[in-house]
Design a protein around this motif. Structure first.
Motif, PDB file in Angstrom:
ATOM      1  N   GLY A   1       0.798  -1.221   0.000  1.00  0.00           N
ATOM      2  CA  GLY A   1       0.000   0.000   0.000  1.00  0.00           C
ATOM      3  C   GLY A   1       0.825   1.262   0.000  1.00  0.00           C
ATOM      4  O   GLY A   1       0.291   2.354  -0.176  1.00  0.00           O
TER       5      GLY A   1
ATOM      6  N   GLU B   1       0.610  13.951   5.104  1.00  0.00           N
ATOM      7  CA  GLU B   1      -0.807  14.090   4.790  1.00  0.00           C
ATOM      8  C   GLU B   1      -1.034  15.035   3.610  1.00  0.00           C
ATOM      9  O   GLU B   1      -1.972  14.867   2.846  1.00  0.00           O
TER      10      GLU B   1
ATOM     11  N   GLU C   1      -5.310  12.556  -3.512  1.00  0.00           N
ATOM     12  CA  GLU C   1      -6.765  12.521  -3.496  1.00  0.00           C
ATOM     13  C   GLU C   1      -7.324  13.497  -4.528  1.00  0.00           C
ATOM     14  O   GLU C   1      -8.293  13.199  -5.222  1.00  0.00           O
TER      15      GLU C   1
ATOM     16  N   ARG D   1      -6.258   7.671  -1.727  1.00  0.00           N
ATOM     17  CA  ARG D   1      -5.202   8.165  -0.847  1.00  0.00           C
ATOM     18  C   ARG D   1      -3.941   7.315  -0.919  1.00  0.00           C
ATOM     19  O   ARG D   1      -2.854   7.837  -1.135  1.00  0.00           O
ATOM     20  N   CYS D   2      -4.058   6.012  -0.685  1.00  0.00           N
ATOM     21  CA  CYS D   2      -2.825   5.217  -0.805  1.00  0.00           C
ATOM     22  C   CYS D   2      -2.851   4.302  -2.014  1.00  0.00           C
ATOM     23  O   CYS D   2      -1.863   4.155  -2.687  1.00  0.00           O
ATOM     24  N   ILE D   3      -4.002   3.672  -2.274  1.00  0.00           N
ATOM     25  CA  ILE D   3      -4.060   2.806  -3.450  1.00  0.00           C
ATOM     26  C   ILE D   3      -4.975   3.493  -4.438  1.00  0.00           C
ATOM     27  O   ILE D   3      -6.171   3.639  -4.172  1.00  0.00           O
TER      28      ILE D   3
ATOM     29  N   CYS E   1      -1.958  -5.455   2.780  1.00  0.00           N
ATOM     30  CA  CYS E   1      -0.955  -4.947   1.850  1.00  0.00           C
ATOM     31  C   CYS E   1      -0.326  -3.692   2.395  1.00  0.00           C
ATOM     32  O   CYS E   1       0.367  -3.007   1.655  1.00  0.00           O
ATOM     33  N   ASN E   2      -0.572  -3.301   3.646  1.00  0.00           N
ATOM     34  CA  ASN E   2       0.021  -2.078   4.190  1.00  0.00           C
ATOM     35  C   ASN E   2      -0.868  -0.874   4.004  1.00  0.00           C
ATOM     36  O   ASN E   2      -0.697   0.124   4.685  1.00  0.00           O
ATOM     37  N   GLY E   3      -1.745  -0.905   3.023  1.00  0.00           N
ATOM     38  CA  GLY E   3      -2.572   0.264   2.727  1.00  0.00           C
ATOM     39  C   GLY E   3      -3.444   0.628   3.918  1.00  0.00           C
ATOM     40  O   GLY E   3      -3.407   1.757   4.413  1.00  0.00           O
TER      41      GLY E   3
ATOM     42  N   GLU F   1      -3.126   3.625   6.916  1.00  0.00           N
ATOM     43  CA  GLU F   1      -4.283   4.484   7.166  1.00  0.00           C
ATOM     44  C   GLU F   1      -4.684   4.430   8.634  1.00  0.00           C
ATOM     45  O   GLU F   1      -5.105   5.440   9.192  1.00  0.00           O
TER      46      GLU F   1
ATOM     47  N   VAL G   1      -3.461  14.837  11.765  1.00  0.00           N
ATOM     48  CA  VAL G   1      -4.587  15.374  11.007  1.00  0.00           C
ATOM     49  C   VAL G   1      -5.921  14.749  11.419  1.00  0.00           C
ATOM     50  O   VAL G   1      -6.906  15.448  11.613  1.00  0.00           O
TER      51      VAL G   1
END
Lengths: 359, 165
Positions: free
Chosen positions: A66, A133, A140, A146-148, B18-20, B24, B32
């Motif tokens: 990710g 961020e 985004e 955001r990540c994938i 998978c780390n994603g 998060e 934030v």
């Protein structure tokens, strides 16, 4: 000889975001030997090529990890494009480069935060993640994720960036550059941080070469190796110099990664100034037939994508060699003779990505 | 010993994600999004944790680890499955080494969808988990009190019959 004792480390450990297990053989407080055992994240995603066709496989490959998700997708797509002899449009090449370099910034900021956390500097950890961020906000804005964010496809990219987005990107990267200049002082010129990093876990150039280290970890030991110089995507049009350091200790690794963030910001600026107009993707017809090795420089080092196709829509074999896998032998070498208290720090310095390693 | 009701502690374990979702979850705990404002704290110790956040599916090697972590947590406890892999196995469902979602091994209370789950969704899941945790703590306390009064009543009864003889 002092009495030896074995301390199990992991798979669940406060400093590890991901599971890896090490058996540490200790003599008093010194590590004599580290025995790894992996497989806690093994899913077997390479075998999915039998069930998903080569287009669907892009989304699976992106979920190898990710953090460097975009670059995984890019490496896989480029390997298939080479097999099928598809020349992707220039704009797609530049867009890929921009997203890839942004991923590098976000990955290195994440690493700096985890490093600060590993040596117990919590506010610095939070500062790094706060900066990160902002990069995710740009992702985004441009892709929706955001990540994938799955914007790669075989033949090009799925989404475009308009002039406004590019301007936001320039503003955000300029902001990060300013803030990073301040944070750099704490990482590189602070007495306390220096005493935790300097001379810890030294890996000489010879050792790094013999053990096949990759990425910033190898560059910190003085090995000049960066796959971006091979000129995939739009890198052949951009000026870059490989960042290295000679010391080979944890401090050098931190220094190399901080400088790479500045380099990535510079590359994004160059790419934005040169980005051409045009189509986003080329038309892809038929099924691939052949095989190809694609080498991509990820934030953690060199990743290799091997695809073998036989003319049907399912690939025959797909293999990914990831940088963390290449760095584990070097990690075990640096752990020998280290203090027990430095073990979490040393594991973090290779920037481990276990889900890449075990796939 | 009293039962903890406020400020549950949180344990995060990466199954085979998978780390994603992993990063998060970490992003949720840092400035934030700052999920700590709901009174939770991230801990690395299962024996002090009340809420178990699990990301990623279950594979043959980590099944025992997940089971052990769950068993080590004191009751009452709440399990949150973060991300589609922890819910059902997700994109890796067909892989040979994946058994399935987290609920194949431990009882899951709250499912957070998404690939990768967005911080807003994860925070929503955490808030629901905090509420559920308090509910369970109240329940357990009421049970214990009930048992105590029952025991006391039995003792009384025992004494009375004893006196009677």
């Amino acid at each position: 000889m002092a009495k030896q004792s074995i301390v199990p480390f992991g798979p669940q450990h406060p400093v590890l975001p991901e599971p890896i297990h090490l058996d540490l053989v200790l003599e008093d407080e010194k590590v004599v030997k580290a025995i790894p055992s992996i497989g806690f994240v093994h899913r077997g995603l390479e075998s999915l090529v039998e069930k998903k066709d080569f287009n669907e496989m892009t989304y699976v490959v992106e979920r190898t990890c990710g953090i460097c998700s975009f670059m995984h997708g890019m490496g896989y797509c480029e390997s298939i494009e080479h097999i099928m002899n598809v020349e992707i449009p220039d704009r797609a090449k530049y867009l890929r480069t921009i997203w890839a370099e942004l991923s590098r910034i976000h990955s290195h900021l994440l690493w700096l935060g985890l490093l600060a956390d590993a040596f117990g500097f919590e506010s610095l950890f939070y500062q790094c993640w706060r900066m990160r961020e902002k990069v995710l906000d740009v992702f985004e804005l441009t892709t929706g994720g955001r990540c994938i964010f799955s914007v790669n496809k075989v033949g090009g990219v799925l989404k475009d960036m308009d002039a406004e987005m590019l301007k936001v990107m320039l503003d955000v990267t300029a902001g990060i550059e300013e803030e990073l200049k301040v944070i750099k002082k704490t990482f590189l010129f602070d007495y306390t941080v220096e005493s935790r990093l300097k001379g810890v876990g030294v890996l000489t150039k010879e050792q790094a070469h013999n053990l096949g280290a990759a990425g910033p970890f190898a560059r910190a030991s003085g090995i000049k190796m960066d796959m971006r110089t091979t000129g995939y995507a739009a890198y052949k049009d951009l000026d870059m110099e490989i960042i290295t350091s000679e010391a080979g200790d944890s401090f050098a690794r931190c220094e190399v990664r901080i400088n790479e963030i500045f380099q990535a910001i510079d590359l994004i600026r160059q790419a934005i100034s040169k980005i051409p107009g045009g189509e986003l993707s080329a038309v892809v017809k038929g099924n691939p037939n052949g095989e190809y090795f694609m080498r991509v420089e990820q934030p953690r080092g060199e990743a290799i994508y091997y695809s073998k196709a036989n003319g049907s829509k399912f690939l025959e074999r797909m293999r990914i060699r990831t940088p963390t896998f290449a760095n584990i032998p070097s990690l075990l070498e640096t752990l020998k003779g280290a203090d027990f208290a430095d073990v979490p720090l040393l594991i973090v310095t290779i920037d481990p990505c276990i889900s890449c390693t075990e796939r | 010993m009293g039962i903890v009701k406020r400020s549950p502690w949180l344990l995060h374990y990466d199954g085979s994600s998978c780390n994603g979702c992993d990063i998060e979850v970490l992003a949720c705990l840092t400035p934030v999004y700052d999920a700590e404002r709901f009174g939770i704290i991230n801990t690395g110790d299962p024996m002090q944790a009340d809420i178990f956040l699990i990301t990623g599916g279950i594979n043959t090697q980590n099944q025992a680890v997940v089971k052990q972590l769950y068993d080590q947590m004191p009751s009452p406890k709440v399990v949150v499955a973060v991300g589609v892999c922890a819910c059902t196995g997700g994109v890796f469902k067909e892989c040979y080494n994946i058994i399935g979602g987290a609920d194949t091994t431990i009882p899951v209370d709250i499912y957070v969808p998404g690939c990768a789950a967005r911080p807003q969704a994860i925070i929503d899941g955490i808030i629901k988990a905090v509420a559920l945790f308090q509910e369970r703590a109240d329940e357990q306390e009421a049970n214990q009190k009930g048992q105590k009064t029952e025991n006391a009543a039995l003792n009384e009864a025992g004494k009375e019959t004893g006196n009677g003889n």
